[in-house]
Design an enzyme around this catalytic site. Structure first.
Site, PDB file in Angstrom:
ATOM      1  N   GLU A 151       0.838  -1.196   0.000  1.00 16.05           N
ATOM      2  CA  GLU A 151       0.000   0.000   0.000  1.00 16.05           C
ATOM      3  C   GLU A 151       0.876   1.249   0.000  1.00 16.05           C
ATOM      4  OE1 GLU A 151      -3.399   0.509  -0.238  1.00 16.05           O
ATOM      5  OE2 GLU A 151      -2.548   2.513  -0.431  1.00 16.05           O
ATOM      6  N   LYS A 204       8.037  -1.728  -2.199  1.00 10.65           N
ATOM      7  CA  LYS A 204       7.486  -0.903  -1.122  1.00 10.65           C
ATOM      8  C   LYS A 204       8.601  -0.224  -0.318  1.00 10.65           C
ATOM      9  CE  LYS A 204       4.936   0.947   1.903  1.00 10.65           C
ATOM     10  NZ  LYS A 204       4.129   2.106   1.632  1.00 10.65           N
ATOM     11  N   CYS A 260       5.945   5.180   9.347  1.00  7.68           N
ATOM     12  CA  CYS A 260       6.465   4.374   8.233  1.00  7.68           C
ATOM     13  C   CYS A 260       7.896   4.660   7.814  1.00  7.68           C
ATOM     14  CB  CYS A 260       5.509   4.479   7.062  1.00  7.68           C
ATOM     15  SG  CYS A 260       3.956   3.673   7.496  1.00  7.68           S
TER      16      CYS A 260
HETATM   17  N1  LIG Z   1      -0.249   4.095   8.191  1.00  6.48           N
HETATM   18  C1  LIG Z   1       0.032   4.272   6.914  1.00  6.48           C
HETATM   19  O1  LIG Z   1      -0.089   5.363   6.389  1.00  6.48           O
HETATM   20  C2  LIG Z   1       0.516   3.146   6.070  1.00  6.48           C
HETATM   21  C3  LIG Z   1       0.865   1.912   6.630  1.00  6.48           C
HETATM   22  N2  LIG Z   1       1.338   0.900   5.831  1.00  6.48           N
HETATM   23  C4  LIG Z   1       1.640  -0.404   6.427  1.00  6.48           C
HETATM   24  O2  LIG Z   1       0.395  -1.070   6.673  1.00  6.48           O
HETATM   25  C5  LIG Z   1       0.462  -1.832   7.873  1.00  6.48           C
HETATM   26  C6  LIG Z   1      -0.634  -1.392   8.830  1.00  6.48           C
HETATM   27  O3  LIG Z   1      -0.397  -0.045   9.188  1.00  6.48           O
HETATM   28  P1  LIG Z   1      -1.483   0.814  10.013  1.00  6.48           P
HETATM   29  O4  LIG Z   1      -2.818   0.679   9.379  1.00  6.48           O
HETATM   30  O5  LIG Z   1      -0.889   2.155  10.216  1.00  6.48           O
HETATM   31  O6  LIG Z   1      -1.483  -0.008  11.393  1.00  6.48           O
HETATM   32  P2  LIG Z   1      -2.368   0.216  12.693  1.00  6.48           P
HETATM   33  O7  LIG Z   1      -1.477  -0.067  13.824  1.00  6.48           O
HETATM   34  O8  LIG Z   1      -3.092   1.519  12.600  1.00  6.48           O
HETATM   35  O9  LIG Z   1      -3.487  -0.941  12.580  1.00  6.48           O
HETATM   36  C7  LIG Z   1      -3.208  -2.307  12.662  1.00  6.48           C
HETATM   37  C8  LIG Z   1      -4.437  -3.009  13.222  1.00  6.48           C
HETATM   38  O10 LIG Z   1      -4.235  -4.419  13.205  1.00  6.48           O
HETATM   39  C9  LIG Z   1      -4.905  -4.988  14.331  1.00  6.48           C
HETATM   40  N3  LIG Z   1      -4.407  -6.354  14.583  1.00  6.48           N
HETATM   41  C10 LIG Z   1      -3.202  -6.746  15.062  1.00  6.48           C
HETATM   42  N4  LIG Z   1      -3.141  -8.084  15.125  1.00  6.48           N
HETATM   43  C11 LIG Z   1      -4.315  -8.565  14.661  1.00  6.48           C
HETATM   44  C12 LIG Z   1      -4.848  -9.871  14.478  1.00  6.48           C
HETATM   45  N5  LIG Z   1      -4.149 -10.963  14.779  1.00  6.48           N
HETATM   46  N6  LIG Z   1      -6.100  -9.991  13.999  1.00  6.48           N
HETATM   47  C13 LIG Z   1      -6.829  -8.895  13.705  1.00  6.48           C
HETATM   48  N7  LIG Z   1      -6.380  -7.637  13.848  1.00  6.48           N
HETATM   49  C14 LIG Z   1      -5.130  -7.467  14.323  1.00  6.48           C
HETATM   50  C15 LIG Z   1      -4.631  -3.984  15.444  1.00  6.48           C
HETATM   51  O11 LIG Z   1      -5.543  -4.114  16.497  1.00  6.48           O
HETATM   52  C16 LIG Z   1      -4.766  -2.647  14.682  1.00  6.48           C
HETATM   53  O12 LIG Z   1      -6.088  -2.146  14.752  1.00  6.48           O
HETATM   54  C17 LIG Z   1       1.894  -1.649   8.395  1.00  6.48           C
HETATM   55  O13 LIG Z   1       2.686  -2.690   7.902  1.00  6.48           O
HETATM   56  C18 LIG Z   1       2.339  -0.335   7.776  1.00  6.48           C
HETATM   57  O14 LIG Z   1       3.724  -0.250   7.612  1.00  6.48           O
HETATM   58  C19 LIG Z   1       1.440   1.012   4.479  1.00  6.48           C
HETATM   59  C20 LIG Z   1       1.101   2.192   3.871  1.00  6.48           C
HETATM   60  C21 LIG Z   1       0.601   3.349   4.605  1.00  6.48           C
HETATM   61  O1  LIG Z   2       4.330   3.346   4.007  1.00  8.53           O
HETATM   62  C1  LIG Z   2       3.689   4.229   4.512  1.00  8.53           C
HETATM   63  O2  LIG Z   2       3.133   4.134   5.595  1.00  8.53           O
HETATM   64  C2  LIG Z   2       3.502   5.536   3.820  1.00  8.53           C
HETATM   65  O3  LIG Z   2       4.592   6.394   4.240  1.00  8.53           O
HETATM   66  C3  LIG Z   2       4.541   7.713   3.693  1.00  8.53           C
HETATM   67  O4  LIG Z   2       3.329   8.363   4.091  1.00  8.53           O
HETATM   68  P1  LIG Z   2       3.152   9.077   5.520  1.00  8.53           P
HETATM   69  O5  LIG Z   2       4.183   8.578   6.473  1.00  8.53           O
HETATM   70  O6  LIG Z   2       1.724   8.957   5.876  1.00  8.53           O
HETATM   71  O7  LIG Z   2       3.405  10.631   5.276  1.00  8.53           O
HETATM   72  P2  LIG Z   2       4.310  11.503   4.263  1.00  8.53           P
HETATM   73  O8  LIG Z   2       3.455  12.540   3.675  1.00  8.53           O
HETATM   74  O9  LIG Z   2       5.105  10.684   3.354  1.00  8.53           O
HETATM   75  O10 LIG Z   2       5.293  12.230   5.301  1.00  8.53           O
HETATM   76  C4  LIG Z   2       6.257  11.512   6.037  1.00  8.53           C
HETATM   77  C5  LIG Z   2       7.140  12.482   6.799  1.00  8.53           C
HETATM   78  O11 LIG Z   2       7.976  13.229   5.915  1.00  8.53           O
HETATM   79  C6  LIG Z   2       7.817  14.626   6.146  1.00  8.53           C
HETATM   80  N1  LIG Z   2       8.018  15.336   4.870  1.00  8.53           N
HETATM   81  C7  LIG Z   2       7.313  14.976   3.764  1.00  8.53           C
HETATM   82  C8  LIG Z   2       7.522  15.623   2.565  1.00  8.53           C
HETATM   83  C9  LIG Z   2       8.477  16.658   2.491  1.00  8.53           C
HETATM   84  O12 LIG Z   2       8.720  17.278   1.434  1.00  8.53           O
HETATM   85  N2  LIG Z   2       9.161  16.997   3.608  1.00  8.53           N
HETATM   86  C10 LIG Z   2       8.966  16.353   4.800  1.00  8.53           C
HETATM   87  O13 LIG Z   2       9.629  16.687   5.811  1.00  8.53           O
HETATM   88  C11 LIG Z   2       6.419  14.770   6.714  1.00  8.53           C
HETATM   89  O14 LIG Z   2       6.251  15.973   7.413  1.00  8.53           O
HETATM   90  C12 LIG Z   2       6.354  13.534   7.599  1.00  8.53           C
HETATM   91  O15 LIG Z   2       6.992  13.761   8.828  1.00  8.53           O
HETATM   92  C13 LIG Z   2       4.548   7.612   2.160  1.00  8.53           C
HETATM   93  O16 LIG Z   2       4.448   8.918   1.604  1.00  8.53           O
HETATM   94  C14 LIG Z   2       3.403   6.744   1.656  1.00  8.53           C
HETATM   95  O17 LIG Z   2       3.492   6.601   0.244  1.00  8.53           O
HETATM   96  C15 LIG Z   2       3.514   5.367   2.318  1.00  8.53           C
HETATM   97  O18 LIG Z   2       2.429   4.551   1.922  1.00  8.53           O
END
Ligand SMILES: NC(=O)C1=CN([C@@H]2O[C@H](COP(=O)(O)OP(=O)(O)OC[C@H]3O[C@@H](n4cnc5c(N)ncnc54)[C@H](O)[C@@H]3O)[C@@H](O)[C@H]2O)C=CC1
Ligand SMILES: O=C(O)[C@H]1O[C@H](OP(=O)(O)OP(=O)(O)OC[C@H]2O[C@@H](n3ccc(=O)[nH]c3=O)[C@H](O)[C@@H]2O)[C@H](O)[C@@H](O)[C@@H]1O
Length: 426
Positions: A151, A204, A260
């Site tokens: 994602e 990723k 992340c």
């Molecule tokens: N937060 C972001 O913007 C992004 C996150 N990712 C990746 O996606 C993954 C998830 O990230 P978030 O959504 O931020 O995590 P989060 O910590 O917000 O949510 C994870 C959820 O999984 C649940 N969970 C854990 N073990 C479980 C189980 N055995 N069965 C059912 N539910 C369970 C937890 O209770 C929690 O609600 C991570 O690997 C992260 O690196 C990828 C792209 C964007």
């Molecule tokens: O794997 C993930 O979880 C995600 O991580 C980042 O998303 P996110 O962490 O939500 O936020 P960003 O907008 O990327 O910002 C990350 C950090 O960099 C900083 N940043 C971003 C852009 C910039 O120009 N300068 C800067 O300091 C932001 O303030 C923040 O602290 C990536 O942008 C997503 O594509 C990815 O899916």
């Protein structure tokens, strides 16, 4: 198609709702019953613009439902997305415990062919581990396929990012599973990159690390620009217009944070070390990012007579960036830690995050900046772009403003009588 989403955090909830928009039937499964109950009532338990409206819409239309019954959920779905967290382990690698738990539950309860899709960010080789974890728990062998479908959404713009992604990556060794997952995404208007499992897992980490590298590059360049009196924003604009470089992720600031970039860069570095193939550029990216808050504290110590010790500092913004309530690895909290170590007195504000139980936090900006020796903007919330500084100035002990996000106009602030310090913002 009926889809099961395991883990209803930022990624799981957004992914589930996007699939609802595409006409699929979705179930969200989470171990945390309070989250499940809130979501089932149509209440988003975290802050993400626009997502709650979509949640209400699809809960009401019954296109999405939520459960904490793992066995039932696994038995009644053939396509399962793993969206659980993969936090940083003590040695810097990704902790796969939650993924392992989910895989084992799938193995234990599956009763028919399933496609298991990993959306969580997981290191190269995890698909193989997932396959083994599932197989080991199966009472009798039942066929299944594993797909890697990382994602790329950002917090704060999760909905738009997930609805209109730049690309979709589908990594698998199974043609049957590839066809099923491609069908799920058939209404998306973007390129679909088809790869094997390992390449998909690497894409990723390579993407997040590249973006982190851009930020560290501009931040280190900003330090040089500061010494030379050059506006780093002009430099970002000037280089960003070259389409080979691109304008994004060149905003100098307080360093990257969030749930992340820090953990994913660290996990890729661990993978590189394990395979004796160092990623020296990335080692520097991390170092520069750590140094950015030190650079900022030094700037503050120079600008405030007598340094920050015993001075009252108003910190605007606790979230790691605007439009999220997430404070994981927030540069703001790192700076506060430095300030507290230096015996500064802290007053904080954030429009969404509430940390009042841990830090002195005020609900209005005038209260926050009252009697402060300096104000520092740490998060790029829109609210902080349009503050009435003329009205705030008489409340402050000293008219000093540090702009950790280069959001303000130096000339305007100086005209109002402030001592303004941005990051090479001239
Ligand atoms: N937060 C972001 O913007 C992004 C996150 N990712 C990746 O996606 C993954 C998830 O990230 P978030 O959504 O931020 O995590 P989060 O910590 O917000 O949510 C994870 C959820 O999984 C649940 N969970 C854990 N073990 C479980 C189980 N055995 N069965 C059912 N539910 C369970 C937890 O209770 C929690 O609600 C991570 O690997 C992260 O690196 C990828 C792209 C964007
Ligand atoms: O794997 C993930 O979880 C995600 O991580 C980042 O998303 P996110 O962490 O939500 O936020 P960003 O907008 O990327 O910002 C990350 C950090 O960099 C900083 N940043 C971003 C852009 C910039 O120009 N300068 C800067 O300091 C932001 O303030 C923040 O602290 C990536 O942008 C997503 O594509 C990815 O899916």
């Amino acid at each position: 198609m009926k889809i099961l989403i395991i883990g209803t955090g930022y990624v799981g909830t957004t992914t589930g709702l996007i699939f609802c928009e595409m006409g699929h039937q979705v179930t969200g499964l989470d171990l945390d019953d309070r989250k499940i109950q809130a979501l089932q009532r149509g209440e988003l338990y975290f802050f993400e613009p626009g997502l709650e409206d979509l949640l209400i819409k699809h809960v009401q239309s019954q296109r999405i439902s939520f459960t904490s019954n793992t066995e039932m959920a696994i038995k009644s779905h053939d396509v399962i997305f793993i969206c659980v967290g993969t936090p940083q382990d003590l040695d810097g690698s990704a902790d796969l415990l939650y993924v392992k738990n989910v895989a084992e539950a799938i193995g234990q309860y599956m009763n028919s062919y399933k496609v298991i899709v990993t959306k969580s960010t997981v290191p190269v080789g995890t698909a193989e581990l997932v396959t083994n974890w599932i197989k080991r728990q199966q009472p009798v062998p039942i066929p299944f396929d594993v797909v890697s479908n990382p994602e790329f959404l950002r917090e704060g713009s999760a909905l738009q990012d997930a609805l209109r992604p730049d690309r979709i990556i589908i990594g698998t060794e199974s043609e049957k599973a590839r066809t099923i997952i491609k069908e799920l995404y058939q209404n998306f208007q973007c390129p679909i990159v088809e790869t094997n499992l390992k390449a998909s897992e690497m894409i990723k980490y390579a993407a997040n690390s590249f973006l982190a590298m851009k930020i560290s590059y501009i931040n280190e360049l900003a330090r040089l620009c500061d010494k030379l009196g050059i506006n780093v924003n002009d430099v970002s604009t000037g280089i960003g217009l070259d389409h080979r470089i691109g304008p994004h992720f060149l905003q100098a600031g307080m360093g990257y944070g969030g749930s992340c970039f820090p953990k994913d860069v660290s996990a890729l570095l661990q993978t590189a070390r394990q395979h004796d193939s160092p990623l020296s550029i990335l080692e520097k990216v991390v170092e520069v990012n750590k140094d950015q808050s030190v650079y900022f504290i030094e700037k503050m110590n120079r600008a405030i007579e007598g340094g920050v010790k015993h001075k009252t500092i108003a910190v605007l913004g606790l979230a790691f960036k605007a439009n999220t309530d997430d404070t994981r690895e927030s540069p703001s909290l790192q700076l506060i830690e430095h300030l507290l170590q230096a015996q500064a007195v802290i007053r904080t504000h954030d429009p969404v995050v509430n940390m009042a139980s841990k830090l002195p936090q005020f609900s209005t900006i005038p209260e926050t900046v009252s009697d402060s020796d300096a104000v520092i903007i740490c998060t790029d919330w829109d609210d902080y772009k349009t503050l009435d500084w003329a009205a705030l100035k008489p409340l402050m002990k000293q008219p000093i403003v540090f702009d950790g996000r280069n959001m303000l106009n130096r000339a305007e602030m100086e005209t109002l009588g402030f001592f303004y310090h941005g990051i090479a913002n001239y």
